[in-house]
Design a protein around this motif. Structure first.
Motif, PDB file in Angstrom:
ATOM      1  N   HIS A  71      -8.123 -11.750  -4.743  1.00 47.93           N
ATOM      2  CA  HIS A  71      -8.423 -10.497  -4.035  1.00 47.93           C
ATOM      3  C   HIS A  71      -9.336  -9.618  -4.884  1.00 47.93           C
ATOM      4  O   HIS A  71     -10.329  -9.061  -4.389  1.00 47.93           O
ATOM      5  CB  HIS A  71      -7.128  -9.753  -3.709  1.00 47.93           C
ATOM      6  N   ASP A 100      -8.503 -15.316   0.069  1.00 49.52           N
ATOM      7  CA  ASP A 100      -7.858 -14.036   0.357  1.00 49.52           C
ATOM      8  C   ASP A 100      -7.572 -13.900   1.847  1.00 49.52           C
ATOM      9  O   ASP A 100      -6.502 -13.448   2.256  1.00 49.52           O
ATOM     10  CB  ASP A 100      -8.767 -12.900  -0.127  1.00 49.52           C
ATOM     11  N   GLY A 103      -4.715 -15.034  -0.735  1.00 48.77           N
ATOM     12  CA  GLY A 103      -5.115 -15.047  -2.138  1.00 48.77           C
ATOM     13  C   GLY A 103      -4.368 -16.032  -3.015  1.00 48.77           C
ATOM     14  O   GLY A 103      -4.624 -16.110  -4.213  1.00 48.77           O
TER      15      GLY A 103
END
Length: 205
Positions: free
Chosen positions: A58, A97, A102
């Motif tokens: 992320h 993500d 993620g």
């Protein structure tokens, strides 16, 4: 991921690859047009510059693209083409993500079959079929990820003791064998291309 990978031939870089699924995926992404050790050292180089205990998909996906490209370009660069690879790394992390929250390990944690896992890997940005098969073979041979039919899905890379790719590298000796295989394959390809070119030239006469 509880194993000791030795792909970077560097203790710290290999330790990260061994415990971080995202690091292993990024290393595989970088493994083209540079020596394997350079590619698989890339994730550790990134982590040192980003800081923290592990790479975060992320965080990387949301990183300013220009700043991330600059980070990848610092010497030693993460790749021979740091700018284009910085973009690919961010694309990979953005995909993870969006589709796997993620968590890179989710890719293979619940894959029921080898073909299913191969299909998931092929969907990753920057992963063609060959790269996907090599990573599938690495998962099966060294990381204990062996869904039904994984060897068949990995193709020749899944064969035992084939020494065709990073999936077969467990130390310096196996690295030498893989390098020799690649050199032989490259020479054979060049010879074939040369022969085809000669045949074409003869035909034109």
């Amino acid at each position: 991921m509880a194993t000791d990978l030795r792909l970077a031939q560097n203790p710290d870089a290999d330790a990260l690859l061994s415990r971080s699924p995202l690091a292993a995926l990024i290393g595989m992404l970088l493994d083209q047009q540079v020596p394997m050790e350079w590619a698989f050292s890339g994730p550790h180089t990134l982590l040192e510059r980003l800081g923290g205990g592990d790479l975060d998909a992320h965080r990387i996906a949301d990183y300013d693209p220009e700043a991330f490209a600059a980070l990848c370009s610092e010497k030693p660069a993460v790749h021979r083409y740091p700018g284009s690879m910085a973009k690919r790394i961010q694309q990979l992390c953005a995909y993870l993500d969006e589709h796997y929250d993620g968590d890179a390990e989710t890719l293979w944690r619940d894959a029921a079959t080898g073909p299913e896992l191969l299909a998931r890997l092929e969907e990753l940005p920057g992963f063609g079929r060959q790269k996907a098969q090599i990573f599938l073979a690495l998962l099966g041979k060294q990381l204990g990820v062996q869904p039904e039919g994984w060897r068949e899905a990995a193709g020749a890379y899944g064969e035992k003791n084939s020494f065709r790719s990073v999936a077969d590298i467990t130390g310096p000796a196996s690295l030498v064998k893989v390098r020799a295989f690649k050199q032989e394959a490259k020479a054979a390809k060049a010879s074939g291309a040369s022969g085809a070119s000669g045949a074409g030239g003869a035909a034109k006469k």
